[in-house]
Scaffold this motif. Structure first.
Motif, PDB file in Angstrom:
ATOM      1  N   GLY A  81       0.738  -0.964   0.033  1.00 31.89           N
ATOM      2  CA  GLY A  81      -0.021  -0.021   0.056  1.00 31.89           C
ATOM      3  C   GLY A  81       0.834   1.224  -0.006  1.00 31.89           C
ATOM      4  O   GLY A  81       1.879   1.217   0.470  1.00 31.89           O
ATOM      5  N   ILE A  82       0.507   2.259  -0.636  1.00 30.23           N
ATOM      6  CA  ILE A  82       0.917   3.636  -0.561  1.00 30.23           C
ATOM      7  C   ILE A  82      -0.058   4.517  -0.223  1.00 30.23           C
ATOM      8  O   ILE A  82      -1.336   4.354  -0.388  1.00 30.23           O
ATOM      9  N   THR A  83       0.533   5.522   0.615  1.00 31.08           N
ATOM     10  CA  THR A  83      -0.406   6.787   1.083  1.00 31.08           C
ATOM     11  C   THR A  83      -0.161   7.923   0.298  1.00 31.08           C
ATOM     12  O   THR A  83       0.954   8.328  -0.177  1.00 31.08           O
ATOM     13  N   VAL A  84      -1.362   8.459  -0.138  1.00 29.63           N
ATOM     14  CA  VAL A  84      -1.296   9.655  -1.051  1.00 29.63           C
ATOM     15  C   VAL A  84      -2.030  10.575  -0.509  1.00 29.63           C
ATOM     16  O   VAL A  84      -3.091  10.309   0.337  1.00 29.63           O
ATOM     17  N   ASP A  85      -2.047  11.885  -0.876  1.00 28.17           N
ATOM     18  CA  ASP A  85      -2.889  13.077  -0.159  1.00 28.17           C
ATOM     19  C   ASP A  85      -4.248  13.106  -0.958  1.00 28.17           C
ATOM     20  O   ASP A  85      -5.261  13.231  -0.109  1.00 28.17           O
ATOM     21  N   GLU A  86      -4.322  12.381  -2.184  1.00 25.23           N
ATOM     22  CA  GLU A  86      -5.671  12.559  -2.904  1.00 25.23           C
ATOM     23  C   GLU A  86      -5.585  11.866  -4.260  1.00 25.23           C
ATOM     24  O   GLU A  86      -4.734  11.929  -4.701  1.00 25.23           O
ATOM     25  N   VAL A  87      -6.724  11.028  -4.424  1.00 23.48           N
ATOM     26  CA  VAL A  87      -6.677  10.214  -5.639  1.00 23.48           C
ATOM     27  C   VAL A  87      -7.455  11.071  -6.404  1.00 23.48           C
ATOM     28  O   VAL A  87      -8.847  11.376  -6.033  1.00 23.48           O
ATOM     29  N   LYS A  88      -7.275  11.684  -7.525  1.00 23.16           N
ATOM     30  CA  LYS A  88      -7.626  12.501  -8.495  1.00 23.16           C
ATOM     31  C   LYS A  88      -8.754  11.885  -9.384  1.00 23.16           C
ATOM     32  O   LYS A  88      -9.810  12.190  -9.518  1.00 23.16           O
ATOM     33  N   GLU A  89      -8.288  10.995 -10.394  1.00 20.27           N
ATOM     34  CA  GLU A  89      -9.169  10.559 -11.305  1.00 20.27           C
ATOM     35  C   GLU A  89      -8.550   9.203 -12.068  1.00 20.27           C
ATOM     36  O   GLU A  89      -7.351   8.958 -11.572  1.00 20.27           O
ATOM     37  N   VAL A  90      -9.370   8.935 -12.964  1.00 22.54           N
ATOM     38  CA  VAL A  90      -8.872   7.692 -13.698  1.00 22.54           C
ATOM     39  C   VAL A  90      -8.834   8.107 -15.248  1.00 22.54           C
ATOM     40  O   VAL A  90      -9.757   8.537 -15.495  1.00 22.54           O
ATOM     41  N   LEU A  91      -7.768   7.917 -15.774  1.00 17.33           N
ATOM     42  CA  LEU A  91      -7.628   8.668 -17.171  1.00 17.33           C
ATOM     43  C   LEU A  91      -7.395   7.482 -18.284  1.00 17.33           C
ATOM     44  O   LEU A  91      -6.640   6.640 -17.734  1.00 17.33           O
ATOM     45  N   GLU A  92      -7.788   7.394 -19.275  1.00 18.66           N
ATOM     46  CA  GLU A  92      -7.582   6.631 -20.589  1.00 18.66           C
ATOM     47  C   GLU A  92      -6.512   7.477 -21.223  1.00 18.66           C
ATOM     48  O   GLU A  92      -6.734   8.515 -21.534  1.00 18.66           O
ATOM     49  N   VAL A  93      -5.248   6.998 -21.240  1.00 17.21           N
ATOM     50  CA  VAL A  93      -4.245   7.459 -22.219  1.00 17.21           C
ATOM     51  C   VAL A  93      -3.819   6.268 -23.027  1.00 17.21           C
ATOM     52  O   VAL A  93      -3.495   5.495 -23.108  1.00 17.21           O
ATOM     53  N   ASP A  94      -3.763   7.288 -24.396  1.00 19.12           N
ATOM     54  CA  ASP A  94      -2.916   6.688 -25.331  1.00 19.12           C
ATOM     55  C   ASP A  94      -1.332   6.498 -25.165  1.00 19.12           C
ATOM     56  O   ASP A  94      -0.806   7.569 -24.877  1.00 19.12           O
ATOM     57  N   GLU A  95      -0.893   5.275 -25.494  1.00 16.93           N
ATOM     58  CA  GLU A  95       0.566   5.098 -24.891  1.00 16.93           C
ATOM     59  C   GLU A  95       1.390   5.855 -25.854  1.00 16.93           C
ATOM     60  O   GLU A  95       2.533   6.326 -25.409  1.00 16.93           O
ATOM     61  N   ASN A  96       1.035   6.318 -27.156  1.00 17.02           N
ATOM     62  CA  ASN A  96       1.731   7.365 -27.840  1.00 17.02           C
ATOM     63  C   ASN A  96       1.876   8.733 -27.175  1.00 17.02           C
ATOM     64  O   ASN A  96       2.762   9.471 -27.579  1.00 17.02           O
ATOM     65  N   VAL A  97       1.065   9.011 -26.301  1.00 16.12           N
ATOM     66  CA  VAL A  97       1.051  10.461 -25.824  1.00 16.12           C
ATOM     67  C   VAL A  97       2.242  10.483 -24.461  1.00 16.12           C
ATOM     68  O   VAL A  97       2.311  11.571 -23.961  1.00 16.12           O
ATOM     69  N   ILE A  98       2.731   9.420 -24.156  1.00 14.84           N
ATOM     70  CA  ILE A  98       3.703   9.225 -23.020  1.00 14.84           C
ATOM     71  C   ILE A  98       5.033   9.722 -23.336  1.00 14.84           C
ATOM     72  O   ILE A  98       5.406   9.046 -24.555  1.00 14.84           O
ATOM     73  N   GLU A  99       5.494  10.661 -22.831  1.00 16.16           N
ATOM     74  CA  GLU A  99       6.903  11.110 -23.076  1.00 16.16           C
ATOM     75  C   GLU A  99       7.783  10.168 -22.384  1.00 16.16           C
ATOM     76  O   GLU A  99       7.871  10.333 -21.066  1.00 16.16           O
TER      77      GLU A  99
END
Length: 130
Positions: A81-99
């Protein structure tokens, strides 16, 4: 590919949803005496004891906020488990836009950058970070 976006201090990070088992908040944490500083303790999730890590320390982020959200990740045969401040959203991302991270250095846990017009999300490989 889907990505869970979460916030640590003023920065946004993302992990692949294929690694995410559960997202929760206000889980009861059992402290472990004499454990390293990055181990916040243990949590019980449906009968499974899971180690809870302070990802702020692992990423070198000086964060005074009390992280209240927990993301349970499945890494090979182990859940952590990891602790985070806030879970914002789930995004659908095309792998081609990842730098992609072109420099192999101490930041090898950075899988890539999602550069949107109004914000940047750092995509991390938690298995590599640990």
């Amino acid at each position: 590919m889907q990505v869970v976006v979460f916030k640590l201090k003023d920065e946004e990070f993302g992990v692949e949803t294929s690694k995410v088992q559960n997202i929760g908040d206000n889980m009861s944490i059992t402290r472990v005496p004499k454990s390293p500083a990055f181990i916040k303790g243990l949590v019980n999730l449906r009968g499974n004891v899971i180690t809870l890590l302070d990802i702020n320390l692992l990423l070198g982020i000086d964060n005074d906020n009390e992280s209240t959200n927990t993301i349970i990740l499945k890494l090979e045969e182990e859940e952590i488990g990891i602790t985070v401040d806030e879970v914002k959203e789930v995004l659908e991302v095309d792998e081609n836009v990842i730098e992609r991270n072109s420099v192999e250095d101490e930041n090898s846990y950075i899988k890539g950058i999602l550069n949107f017009k109004d914000r940047i999300v750092t995509l991390i490989d938690v298995a590599e970070l640990l």
